[in-house]
Motif scaffolding. Structure first.
Motif, short mmCIF file in Angstrom:
data_model
loop_
_atom_site.label_atom_id
_atom_site.label_comp_id
_atom_site.label_asym_id
_atom_site.label_seq_id
_atom_site.Cartn_x
_atom_site.Cartn_y
_atom_site.Cartn_z
N ALA A 49 85.09 86.35 18.63
CA ALA A 49 83.92 86.44 19.50
C ALA A 49 83.06 85.21 19.32
CB ALA A 49 83.13 87.71 19.18
N GLN A 50 82.95 84.78 18.08
CA GLN A 50 82.12 83.62 17.83
C GLN A 50 82.72 82.38 18.50
OE1 GLN A 50 82.03 81.09 14.76
NE2 GLN A 50 80.10 80.39 15.60
N MET A 51 84.06 82.24 18.41
CA MET A 51 84.72 81.11 19.05
C MET A 51 84.53 81.17 20.57
SD MET A 51 87.94 81.01 16.51
CE MET A 51 89.22 80.49 17.61
N ALA A 52 84.55 82.37 21.14
CA ALA A 52 84.43 82.52 22.58
C ALA A 52 83.02 82.19 23.06
CB ALA A 52 84.81 83.94 22.99
N ILE A 56 78.91 78.44 25.15
CA ILE A 56 77.78 78.79 26.03
C ILE A 56 76.48 78.80 25.25
CG2 ILE A 56 78.29 81.30 25.80
CD1 ILE A 56 77.09 80.11 29.06
N ILE A 57 76.53 79.26 23.99
CA ILE A 57 75.32 79.27 23.16
C ILE A 57 74.84 77.83 22.94
CG2 ILE A 57 74.41 79.78 20.86
CD1 ILE A 57 76.35 82.19 20.80
N GLN A 58 75.80 76.94 22.67
CA GLN A 58 75.42 75.55 22.38
C GLN A 58 74.85 74.84 23.61
OE1 GLN A 58 74.99 74.65 19.46
NE2 GLN A 58 76.12 76.29 18.46
N ILE A 59 75.29 75.26 24.81
CA ILE A 59 74.75 74.65 26.03
C ILE A 59 73.34 75.19 26.32
CG2 ILE A 59 74.99 74.58 28.56
CD1 ILE A 59 78.03 74.41 28.10
N LEU A 60 73.14 76.49 26.12
CA LEU A 60 71.84 77.08 26.43
C LEU A 60 70.77 76.67 25.41
CD1 LEU A 60 72.88 80.70 27.48
CD2 LEU A 60 72.00 78.88 28.95
N ARG A 61 71.22 76.40 24.19
CA ARG A 61 70.27 76.20 23.10
C ARG A 61 69.30 75.04 23.32
NH1 ARG A 61 71.03 75.51 16.81
NH2 ARG A 61 72.38 73.80 17.43
N MET A 89 63.27 84.61 26.48
CA MET A 89 64.23 83.51 26.50
C MET A 89 64.03 82.57 25.31
SD MET A 89 66.18 84.20 28.92
CE MET A 89 67.23 82.75 28.83
N GLY A 90 62.78 82.39 24.92
CA GLY A 90 62.50 81.51 23.79
C GLY A 90 62.96 82.10 22.47
N CYS A 91 62.96 83.43 22.38
CA CYS A 91 63.28 84.09 21.11
C CYS A 91 64.75 84.47 20.99
CB CYS A 91 62.45 85.36 20.95
SG CYS A 91 60.70 85.07 20.82
N PHE A 92 65.38 84.71 22.13
CA PHE A 92 66.71 85.31 22.08
C PHE A 92 67.72 84.45 21.33
CE2 PHE A 92 70.95 86.14 23.82
CZ PHE A 92 71.03 87.51 23.61
N LEU A 93 67.83 83.18 21.71
CA LEU A 93 68.86 82.35 21.10
C LEU A 93 68.62 82.08 19.61
CD1 LEU A 93 69.98 79.81 23.83
CD2 LEU A 93 71.29 81.67 22.82
N PRO A 94 67.40 81.73 19.21
CA PRO A 94 67.21 81.54 17.76
C PRO A 94 67.56 82.79 16.96
CG PRO A 94 65.30 80.74 18.96
CD PRO A 94 66.19 81.38 19.97
N LEU A 95 67.21 83.98 17.50
CA LEU A 95 67.53 85.21 16.78
C LEU A 95 69.04 85.47 16.78
CD1 LEU A 95 64.72 87.69 17.87
CD2 LEU A 95 65.17 86.81 15.58
N LEU A 96 69.66 85.18 17.91
CA LEU A 96 71.12 85.38 18.00
C LEU A 96 71.82 84.51 16.96
CD1 LEU A 96 73.20 86.82 19.99
CD2 LEU A 96 73.53 84.55 20.94
#
Lengths: 215, 262
Positions: A49-52, A56-61, A89-96
């Protein structure tokens, strides 16, 4: 500046604006916690899951949460929902990312020991996984709450007509009341500090604190 | 010698654990590492066996396979006649002292595996094992505030509390200072003599193996196979300056390829 704060108190705006800002931060932050942490823990547990999800996480970050302002207004109009969305939106990715990293850095011995004592998967999550990730999650929550407080001010300058961010913009537009601008900034600083102190109190809970004193 | 023979306790003959043609090959990226090669071994019920070999020879891998954390590439482990398919609370693995849960107190750690017991019985058992490993007064203490030796005793207590019939110990005293290590060896023997668990103990310390074990399994370099099995026919407590002790120890030294006069 003191006069500015006194003005605000007289007009009953101080409490109203502070509550409005805190209300948005609370919702945006809590929603992000509710979604990001379980998803992050799950992604972190499964390597595939992490590889998948990693690309997208790295692009959104690197996209600033403020870049979402036009979309927030398009979707939610001018109002609380747009501001809450921006904070989310500001909190989601850092927490993820915090949650993913927290799971991946659990020492294997803890998981093996848990399995060895015959824990079922749900028990393993509750009795080993969850306590093992808590210290890292607390650090992540603290950093993210700081981000939420930064974002709410920016969001209120554009998407709503109340709150401390709105106060600053409004004070300048309505006749260059720089005393009110500075008063708003000071209030933002003080409340941000109090939020940080509040969330840091979690670090003092003894069963949460283990990693801080581990050599 | 005949006198000694009579002092050695009768060894139970029932087979507890049996390794049959165990091979282990690790594949990482494009690299293939052969770790274990055709391991065959029988361990009797109640026996204390040391797996001895140099660091990185694969003895810890063998122990992890026995405990069910790893599946061998081929061959299998049988315990009480059943093929091992995963970890089991009847056989507890003791890691170095890092294995205790830092978010639980001493009591919480010892009680960790007792969650299916009713509360009074659980508390009774916790109290019993706290006492056995000498941690009275530290019941509410968290592991980061304990010394290395105390953490190690705590982990042994957590393992014993679920009343397993086997213990796997992976270099459990490796991180301790030499005095604490000696004390811990004595403690482990005392517990073993009282409770008669089957113990498989991994170590790279020849003296430790000869002081503790009924039999020492000398492992070869990687890919590890069983090079020799040495029976230590000296009763406990062992006199570590007796001629027989020195003879056995030197024999193992030679076996392991480190032959030298001490």
């Amino acid at each position: 500046m003191v006069g500015g704060i006194a003005d605000l108190v007289r007009h009953g705006l101080l409490l109203k604006y502070v509550v409005a800002s805190l209300f948005r931060v609370t919702w945006g932050f809590v929603l992000a916690v509710i979604f990001a942490i379980p998803i992050g823990l799950t992604i972190g547990w499964y390597r595939r899951a992490q590889m998948a999800f990693n690309p997208i996480i790295q692009i959104l970050r690197p996209i600033s949460p403020l870049a979402w302002i036009p979309i927030a207004i398009l979707w939610f109009g001018v109002g609380d929902l747009a501001a809450i969305f921006l904070i989310f939106m500001g909190c989601f990715l850092p927490l993820l990312l915090t949650a993913i990293n927290a799971v991946q850095s659990i020492p294997l011995v803890y998981i093996n020991a848990g399995r060895n004592f015959g824990l079922r998967p749900a028990e393993l999550v509750y009795r080993v996984l969850y306590p093992a990730v808590i210290p890292k999650l607390i650090v992540g929550l603290r950093i993210t709450l700081g981000i939420a407080w930064l974002v709410v001010v920016a969001a209120e300058m554009i998407a709503v007509s109340s709150g401390l961010g709105f106060l600053i913009v409004d004070a300048r537009n309505a006749g260059n009341r720089y005393d009110l601008v500075v008063a708003g900034m000071v209030l933002i600083g003080i409340i941000g500090l109090l939020l940080d102190v509040g969330i840091r109190s979690l670090e003092r809970v003894k069963s949460f604190r283990w990693s801080y004193s581990e050599d | 010698m005949p006198l000694m023979e009579t002092l050695v306790k009768p060894v139970a003959l029932k087979t507890k654990l049996c390794a049959e043609r165990v091979d282990m090959v690790f594949h990482r990226d494009t690299k293939t590492t052969e770790v274990l090669n055709d391991i065959n071994l029988e361990v009797s019920d109640g026996e204390f066996v040391c797996l001895l070999g140099p660091s990185g020879c694969g003895k810890s891998t063998l122990l992890s396979i026995m405990a069910g954390f790893l599946t061998p590439t081929s061959g299998h482990i049988r315990i009480d006649g059943e093929v091992v398919r995963g970890p089991d609370p009847r056989r507890i693995f003791v890691f170095q002292e890092r294995g205790v849960f830092p978010w639980l107190t001493v009591e919480g750690n010892i009680g960790f595996g007792l969650f299916r017991l009713p509360r009074p019985e659980r508390e009774q058992r916790i109290a019993y094992y706290v006492k056995m490993v000498g941690l009275q007064g530290f019941e509410k203490t968290y592991p980061p505030e304990l010394s290395g030796g105390m953490k190690q005793r705590l982990e042994v207590a957590r393992a014993l509390a679920v009343n397993p019939d086997m213990l796997f110990l992976d270099e459990p005293f490796g991180a301790l200072d030499s005095i604490t290590r000696l004390i811990m060896r004595g403690e482990l023997l005392r517990i073993w003599e009282a409770e008669r668990k089957t113990i498989i103990f991994v170590t790279h310390d020849i003296d430790e193996a000869v002081q503790l074990a009924d039999r020492v399994v000398v492992m070869s370099a990687r890919p590890a196979s069983v090079q020799q099995i040495v029976s230590i026919d000296i009763p406990h407590p062992r006199d570590i300056s007796s001629p027989r002790y020195l003879e056995l120890r030197d024999g193992i030294f030679k076996q392991i390829g480190l032959a030298h006069r001490v």
